[in-house]
Every structure is written in structure tokens, then in C-alpha cells.
Design an enzyme around this catalytic site. Structure first.
Site, PDB file in Angstrom:
ATOM      1  N   ARG A  79       7.712 -25.599  10.140  1.00 50.83           N
ATOM      2  CA  ARG A  79       7.542 -24.181   9.787  1.00 50.83           C
ATOM      3  C   ARG A  79       8.830 -23.600   9.236  1.00 50.83           C
ATOM      4  O   ARG A  79       8.808 -22.826   8.285  1.00 50.83           O
ATOM      5  CB  ARG A  79       7.064 -23.395  11.004  1.00 50.83           C
ATOM      6  CG  ARG A  79       5.579 -23.618  11.301  1.00 50.83           C
ATOM      7  CD  ARG A  79       5.159 -23.033  12.637  1.00 50.83           C
ATOM      8  NE  ARG A  79       5.602 -23.871  13.742  1.00 50.83           N
ATOM      9  CZ  ARG A  79       6.131 -23.416  14.868  1.00 50.83           C
ATOM     10  NH1 ARG A  79       6.262 -22.125  15.059  1.00 50.83           N
ATOM     11  NH2 ARG A  79       6.514 -24.248  15.805  1.00 50.83           N
TER      12      ARG A  79
ATOM     13  N   HIS B 111       4.769 -25.573  23.652  1.00 50.32           N
ATOM     14  CA  HIS B 111       5.177 -25.620  22.250  1.00 50.32           C
ATOM     15  C   HIS B 111       3.921 -25.440  21.419  1.00 50.32           C
ATOM     16  O   HIS B 111       2.899 -26.071  21.683  1.00 50.32           O
ATOM     17  CB  HIS B 111       5.849 -26.960  21.943  1.00 50.32           C
ATOM     18  CG  HIS B 111       6.572 -26.979  20.634  1.00 50.32           C
ATOM     19  ND1 HIS B 111       5.920 -26.960  19.431  1.00 50.32           N
ATOM     20  CD2 HIS B 111       7.893 -27.003  20.343  1.00 50.32           C
ATOM     21  CE1 HIS B 111       6.818 -26.976  18.453  1.00 50.32           C
ATOM     22  NE2 HIS B 111       8.026 -27.009  18.976  1.00 50.32           N
TER      23      HIS B 111
END
Lengths: 253, 630
Positions: free
Chosen positions: B268, B248
Site C-alpha cells: 500500500r 494486520h
């Protein structure tokens, strides 16, 4: 940046045990659970502790640190001075299995005593329509990570084993409130909250709210409103009259 | 000592999303079902999932449907996915999410009262059903409460809440038992008291999650020791795609004790941007050719996308996870990293503080409490962390059946669905879709049995001897071996790989396996973590060997497998799956190549020729052209 800390950790099994002293390395940025793990890796490989996510999301590593219920993974070592002795003990309200691990089956038993979410029979999956503002009250309670520290700290059962059968504890009284405030729940939970799950034992000292690692306002937002709902029901003259006339008890409907 | 024995129709190992959904299904189909889990009920790693469950409900953008979701999933996995699984997943995810709502889940809402959906990397439309950034907790609690509801029903009907579904918590399975070729049971121990336990059952559903604890920097909890992967291998099943591990892009990098803990992609999705030490939004430099036409090339366009998705392309911070992780890795290596060795993830300059706290409450809480950072006022420091293994037990897409009769797998422990890289949000929906299918598959298998398989006494005694051996040795401390394994995998079979390092890793793992034979545990059998780790080591080592061997063989870079000695993606390799097998004693992992079956006609024609051209061979392209002409 690292130093040697003094730890006193409760160790024992089978109903017996004592506090044992350790001197153990601490590095910058560490939490109490890191130090317990360091003890396991370097001094006491069989020291028992529950943990899982190490990020305050699963509620496994509940313990009492200097007498206060805390999550081991969310208690930073920087909150203590370097010369302070840190005492770590298991949760007091539940029987000890070994060291810091307690038998929390009380909580699972209580969870099973609360009737489940009861939607209307005619709403199909996919048809639910709820406004954000209407789900937010219950959403706050669903932040609960079931660390059981609220039940551990609650004085109704902390030193009163005899109250356990009649009291669900803040965690599960909050669960009743959560369901009662769910826009689609149709079960009547008010009388049973009082009569079967012991809402009346709570005298709103807010100890549960203080220890909640998720900062849920258990007392103000769940328990007090639930008490008000119960009271409204009990003293609502129309409900009283209805019960008299139709000889109907809502708690059994 | 007497061994406790139980008889069930279906035993589910693991109580995360996949395990609980499988158990609920088996019980709903009338099977007596046991759920066996290493932690307390409700603590499984699923609680860590933050962003949401991807399901093409079309609540936020009505243009979304299963075909768009299917395409995104295949693209994310670089076309290596088991396309049948990707198809079933895209088609069934909405029903699985709606079903949770009928069981009491409270997702965030749209203005018209439907389940809200958020943007996420690799998903063309807002698609993730969510509850703030604690969706995994909502999912596991809802499934846990559904199990309790079924138990309440059984109490009313049969006078016993555990008549048809019972949770055996803090119980670890160490061996699957067989009768000839078929599954006959499972052997394990209670963590709490060290007593041994045998389940006699014709069907086992593995739902044990992943393998992250073989790496130093990981977002995974201690449970992720590859138990299900190893149990399956030892029982004669096959693992596929083991070389593909998702790092990740955004794990915490500081303080050291929380290094690796996840920072949700929603940061994000909701506007957060990545910057290097020069303050540059570097992701614009890392858009790969296959995605060139789908991502914004200027900051202005990327920023406009958050409010106007119809007329702008998405910012490159939302590229699939493998791309972002590699980009961060490159920036740090080039000396443009943050002070503690990550890059900056900033949402503070992008959204008002109140909005950040509302949308990302647990991130706000996590950074405040663990790192003393206020994400509404300053950027976070983040770097790649071992997060998810795409590889796992090779299963039949429709039923979750492994090639050992009676063995099923669902969720992270199964392989194929996500190809070489999983899209964020596709894990929670995967658990629900294939958990249900594996539960149903196991129930149907039990219905079709003429006689119940019986485990042999020899198998039980062998499993007992294996489990108790570490207690009888005064050998090396298992923590030492574990730490060395984690370092080896992290450094040599990590995010960027090459033949030399992976070969070194294999040698190191071999030596660690020898040492693991001799590890011992001091203390009693009561809740003894040292003993438990001795037993978990077998699984971690076996799985690590599979990862390293497959990583050495696959000479290309794709998704969660990057070889700096073979940096390109190869259309020939896309057709090949690597299949791992082991002998029953766990010695010698073998890896074989297998051909990926071609995509069904109606599925491949969902893609444009221009896009397929980037992934498939000339020969396959010719077949496609012939198909389209017809």
C-alpha cells in the site's frame, strides 16, 4: 478436493533409522510441511522437523524431497501426482539428530571463520554514502536465508567428509564475495578465499544455484567473480613484482 | 540425571532483534552474556518483518524529525502509549539504524547515497529504512554477524570465541529462578536431546516476542507462544495493555495452509489499493473523525499524493492498521468480500511489472510460489491476521527493568511503547532502541549488586518436575488442546469483541487449562515436538487468560481492542492501564486498573489543542490550557 497421499519419511535417531510409510490426508493448496505437521498432529506426535516462518523466509525447514533439497514450506503438493509416493529425508551432508532434523553446526563454525565486515576506521555511523548500484551486488547475496541447502548439495562435501575442514561451502564463499564487493569493506579477502576457505575446490557445477530457494545466482554472481578476483591478483605482474621486491604477502596484511 | 549448569552475568532469552541487540550491548559493556533461543541462531521471527525500520533521519524529506515521529507514534497508539518510551524511541532510532550500517547492513539508497526511506501507514513522512521488502532479514543477519564479530574479537583477545558471548540455540527456558524477590537464574531444556539446563545469573532479559500462536489465523511462527509474557507473570512481574492485539489488515487468505501469512504494508505504501467485490476503493468510507483532516477524500487526491506529498493528503489505504483491519472485516461481513473471504489488494494496475518486482520482490515470490498468483498481473486476496501484541511486561522506559529485581524485557514482549496500536515500522526500531537499553540496564544492575543471588535447589527440582511431567503421562494429545485454544481466541476474543463472547472465551480457556494438566507426550526426550507443545500450552493459556480478562474489563474501543458493545473511544479510559498479575503457580490471573501518568509538559505541548481535544478529558484539557498560557 482432499485425497490420501503416500508418504515415506525417514525416521530415526542416534545414527540409526529407516524409511517409514504413512498414508495421510492432503487438502487443496497444501505444501509438504503441512503434511509433515498433519503427521505430527494425528499419527506421530514425536516426528522431528525444524520449521519456523512457513513462508520461505527463515530457511529452517530444509529437507530432501524425492532426493532433491527443498524447503518443505515452499514445496506445493500440487507439484506431485496423487498416486505418487513422496519420500522425505533429512539433508544428507549433515549428521542426523533425529528424523528430519540435522546437526548444522558445520555452518555456524564456518560463519565464524570468515573475518567480519571491516570498514575504514575513520568513517562514523551516519556518514556512509553509497550508490544503489554499488550496493546491489552484495544485496543479492544478503537475500540468503541460510537454509544451508547449497552447502548440503555441494559435491565437494556432500560425500566427502574429509573436505569439510578446508571448505567453507557455497554459502560462506558467497559471504566472502559479499564482503569483498561491499563498497566500504577494506579487508583483503582474495588470498584467504583461495588458501583458507577452499574457493579452489569449487568447479562451478552450479548445483548450489539450482537449489537456492531465493534464486541467488551463487555461482555466476558470487563464486565465479570471486575466482576471477583471485586470479587477477595472482597473475597481476605488478602485484607479483611488488611481492618480490618488498617481500610482502598480501594475505597476511 | 545430572543437570547441566552455567554461570553468566546476563542471560538473554530470545534471539530476535531485541534479544540480539540486548546481548550485544551487555557484552560490549563487559558482561559475560548468554543468548538462549528456541530456534537456530538467525531464524527468529524478526526475519519476517518486511517493510522497514522507522527512524526520523530525514533523508527523503528533511522536514522529518523526532518530534514528528513522536507525534505519529502517539496518534497511532491513540494516546495510550507510554510517552517516555515513545520519546526515547523517536529520538534514538536514527542512531540505532546508522549503527547497523557500520556493522555491515546494506539498506536501499537515496540518489545522494544516504539510506532510503519509504512511506508507511500512520507516518507523516517517508521514514522507513528498508531493503526491498526483506528488512527484517537484513536486521537479524546484521545483528547475528555483529555477535560473530564480537566472538572473533574475543577469540583474538582471550583465545575463546565464546568467552563473553555464547548462543545456546534450540534451547527453551521454562522457568525463571529467584532468590527471595530477585532473579537468580533460568531453567530449561535442550530441544535437541531433552537434557535439562540451569543458568545461574543475576539478570535475565526477556526478548521472546509475542503470543500469536494462541490464534488460528496469524502471521506469527510457532515460537510465538507467549513464553516471556508467562515467565514474567510466574516470576511476579506485571503485564500491561494485554487487551490490545494488532490484527494486520493484510494477511494471505488463500490457500488455506498459508492463511494469515503477512502481505507487507509496503504494497500500500508503494501504491497498492484495496477494493471490494464491487471494485470500489472502500477505504474512503472508513476514515474516522480523528483523522478526517489528514487523509484524502477523493481517489484523485490520494493518487496525486504519491508524487506530490506537499500539496495532497495521503490515501486512506494508509490509515493506521487497526482502522484498515476493521474496514476489511466490515466489508467481508457485509458480503462484499473476495471469493476466498478477503478483499482485493491490487498493485498490478498501479505500477509497471518491473517496478513491482524491484520494490516488492519477496511478495512477488511468496504469491507466485505459494498461491500461484502473479501480483504484477492480478490482485491479491487479503484479510486481517493476528500479527502483534501491544501488551507485555511493564517496564521502566529508560532501562527496560520489570518490577522484579534483575528482570528486564525488550521488544514485543514488553508493553507500553505502542499504546493501543503499533505503527508499521515502529517494531524494528523498537527492538533496536529498547534492546540496547535493556542490555545496558541489565549490565548496570549487575554492576550495582553486592552479592550474586543464588537459586534454591527446591526451585530447580520443582522446575524439573514440571518440565518432565508430560513425558510421564499418557494423556490427551496436546495438539487437540492447542487447536481448541486457537479457535476459541480467534472466534471469541478476535478483532471485534463483546462481553458475552469474551465471557464464553474465559470459561472455555478455564476448561482447556484443566485439560492441559493432563496432556501427555509419547516418545523420547530427543527432539520431541509433542512434549515441547505440552510445555508451551501453559504459557499460551496463561497469556490468553490475560488477554480475555483485560478485554472484558476495558469498556471502550481503542486501537487493537474493539468492543461492539462499547464502540466509542473514551477519554476516561485513556487514562487507565490494565495491569495483569498471577500467582507463582499460574492459577488465577488478577487484573487491576492503574492511572496512566500525565504526559510531560514539553511533550504534550507538541500537539495542537484541537487534536488533543479528541482524546483527553475536559480536566486534562484545562491543565493543557493553563500550561500553554504560562
Amino acid at each position: 478436493m482432499s485425497y490420501k497421499a503416500k508418504f515415506r519419511v525417514w525416521r530415526g535417531e542416534g545414527g540409526e533409522g529407516k524409511l517409514e510409510d504413512f498414508t495421510v490426508e492432503v487438502n487443496e493448496g497444501e505444501v509438504v510441511l503441512d503434511i509433515i505437521h498433519r503427521l505430527q498432529a494425528t499419527q506421530t506426535p514425536d516426528l522431528a522437523v525444524r520449521w519456523n516462518c512457513k513462508a520461505g523466509k527463515c530457511g529452517s525447514c530444509s529437507m530432501e524431497i524425492n532426493g532433491k533439497p527443498r524447503l518443505g514450506c515452499m514445496t506445493r503438493m500440487s507439484t506431485f501426482s496423487e498416486d505418487e509416493t513422496i519420500t522425505v529425508t533429512p539433508m544428507r551432508t549433515f549428521p542426523v539428530i533425529k528424523d528430519l532434523v540435522t546437526d548444522v553446526s558445520f555452518n555456524y563454525q564456518k560463519a565464524r571463520e570468515i573475518p567480519s565486515f571491516t570498514p575504514p576506521a575513520d568513517v562514523q555511523p551516519g556518514e556512509y554514502r553509497m550508490q544503489q548500484i554499488d550496493v546491489e551486488r552484495s544485496q543479492e547475496f544478503r537475500k540468503c536465508i541460510e537454509c544451508f541447502m547449497c552447502n548440503n548439495v555441494c559435491h565437494v562435501i556432500r560425500d566427502h567428509e574429509e573436505n569439510k575442514p578446508n571448505f567453507a561451502g557455497p554459502r560462506f564463499l558467497m559471504r566472502i564475495a559479499e564482503l569483498d564487493m561491499h563498497p566500504y569493506d577494506v579487508a583483503d579477502r582474495k588470498d584467504s578465499a583461495q588458501e583458507e576457505h577452499g574457493l579452489g575446490y569449487c568447479n562451478i557445477t552450479k548445483c548450489c544455484t539450482e537449489v537456492c530457494p531465493e534464486h541467488i545466482k551463487i555461482t555466476d554472481n558470487a563464486l565465479i567473480p570471486m575466482k576471477e578476483r583471485v586470479v587477477d591478483r595472482k597473475y597481476d605482474p605488478l602485484v607479483w613484482l611488488g611481492n618480490k621486491i618488498f617481500k610482502r604477502s598480501t594475505s597476511k596484511s | 540425571m545430572e543437570i547441566e549448569r552455567h554461570e553468566y552475568d546476563v542471560v538473554v532469552i530470545g534471539a530476535g532483534g531485541a534479544g540480539l541487540r540486548a546481548a550485544i550491548e551487555a557484552r560490549q559493556q563487559g558482561k559475560r552474556t548468554a543468548i538462549v533461543c528456541k530456534s537456530l541462531f538467525g531464524k527468529a521471527h524478526t526475519v519476517m518483518a518486511e517493510g522497514g525500520a522507522a527512524a526520523a533521519m530525514g533523508n527523503v524529506n528533511s522536514a522529518d524529525n523526532w518530534m514528528v515521529h513522536f507525534r505519529d507514534t502517539m496518534r497511532g497508539g491513540k494516546f495510550l502509549n507510554n510517552w517516555r518510551m515513545a520519546e526515547l524511541h523517536a529520538k534514538e532510532a536514527p542512531d540505532r539504524v546508522w549503527e547497523l550500517e557500520a556493522w555491515g547492513a546494506l539498506f536501499d539508497r537515496t540518489k545522494d547515497g544516504k539510506i532510503s526511506q519509504r512511506n508507511f501507514g500512520g507516518h507523516e513522512y517517508p521514514r522507513l529504512a528498508h531493503v526491498g521488502d526483506r528488512t527484517g532479514l537484513e536486521l537479524i543477519r546484521t545483528l547475528q554477524q555483529r555477535v560473530v564479530a564480537l566472538q572473533q574479537e574475543d577469540e583474538r583477545l582471550h583465545g575463546d570465541p565464546e568467552a563473553y558471548i555464547k548462543v545456546f540455540q534450540e534451547c527453551t527456558i521454562t522457568r525463571l529462578l529467584k532468590d527471595g524477590d530477585a532473579i537468580a537464574g533460568a531453567f530449561g531444556y535442550w530441544r535437541e536431546n531433552g537434557k535439562l539446563i540451569v543458568f545461574d545469573t543475576p539478570a535475565v532479559v526477556l526478548a521472546t516476542g509475542g503470543i500469536g500462536k494462541s490464534y488460528v489465523v496469524t502471521s506469527n511462527s510457532w515460537e510465538y507462544t507467549g513464553d516471556g509474557h508467562a515467565l514474567a507473570l510466574l516470576a511476579g512481574a506485571k503485564l500491561i495493555n494485554m487487551e490490545f492485539i494488532q490484527f494486520h489488515p493484510t494477511g494471505m487468505v488463500w490457500p488455506p495452509s498459508v492463511r494469515g501469512i503477512l502481505v507487507t504494508e509496503s504494497v500500500r505504501g508503494d501504491g497498492g489499493v484495496l477494493r471490494n467485490s464491487e471494485g470500489k476503493r472502500f477505504m474512503f468510507d472508513y476514515i474516522p473523525d480523528v483523522f478526517k483532516d489528514k487523509y484524502a477524500t477523493t481517489e484523485e487526491e490520494g493518487d496525486r499524493w504519491y508524487t506530490d506529498q506537499a500539496n495532497n493528503r495521503r490515501p486512506p489505504e494508509l490509515l493506521p492498521r487497526d482502522e484498515v483491519a476493521r474496514a476489511i472485516n466490515s466489508e467481508v461481513k457485509a458480503g462484499r468480500g473476495s471469493p476466498q473471504g478477503g478483499v482485493f489488494l491490487d498493485v498490478s494496475s498501479r505500477l509497471p511489472a518491473a517496478e513491482i518486482i524491484k520494490r516488492l520482490p519477496s511478495m512477488h515470490h511468496q504469491f507466485k510460489e505459494l498461491a500461484d498468483v502473479d501480483i504484477t498481473a492480478e490482485p491479491m486476496q487479503v484479510g486481517p491476521t493476528c500479527h502483534y501484541i501491544m501488551g507485555g511486561v511493564e517496564v521502566d522506559a529508560d532501562t527496560g527493568a520489570a518490577d522484579v529485581p534483575g528482570l528486564f524485557a525488550a521488544g514485543e514482549v514488553s508493553g507500553g511503547m505502542h499504546g493501543s496500536n503499533r505503527l508499521g515500522g515502529n517494531s524494528l526500531s523498537d527492538l533496536l532502541v529498547f534492546g540496547r537499553r535493556a542490555g545496558a540496564g541489565a549490565a548496570a544492575y549487575v554492576n550495582g549488586l553486592a552479592a550474586r543471588p543464588q537459586a534454591t535447589e527446591e526451585a530447580v527440582s520443582a522446575a524439573k518436575a514440571e518440565a518432565l511431567a508430560p513425558l510421564e503421562r499418557t494423556g490427551e494429545n496436546p495438539y487437540q488442546v492447542h487447536q481448541e485454544l486457537q479457535r476459541t481466541m480467534n472466534e471469541l476474543v478476535g478483532i471485534i469483541r463483546n462481553a458475552q463472547e469474551v465471557t464464553e472465551a474465559l470459561e472455555a480457556v478455564g476448561k482447556l487449562r484443566e485439560r492441559a494438566q493432563g496432556v501427555g507426550a509419547a516418545g523420547s526426550r530427543i527432539y520431541n515436538p509433542g512434549w515441547h507443545l505440552c510445555l508451551d500450552l501453559r504459557n499460551m493459556l496463561l497469556v490468553s487468560e490475560c488477554v480475555a480478562k483485560a478485554a472484558l474489563i476495558r469498556e471502550e474501543s481503542r486501537g487493537g481492542h474493539t468492543r461492539d458493545d462499547f464502540p466509542g473511544m473514551s477519554a476516561d479510559w485513556r487514562r487507565k492501564l490494565l495491569v495483569c498479575a498471577a500467582s507463582p503457580d499460574g492459577s488465577g490471573v488478577s487484573v487491576e486498573e492503574k492511572v496512566q501518568p500525565p504526559m510531560r509538559d514539553d511533550l504534550i505541548t507538541l500537539f495542537d489543542r484541537a487534536e488533543l481535544k479528541k482524546y483527553i478529558t475536559e480536566e486534562e484539557l484545562a491543565d493543557f490550557d493553563a500550561l500553554v498560557k504560562e
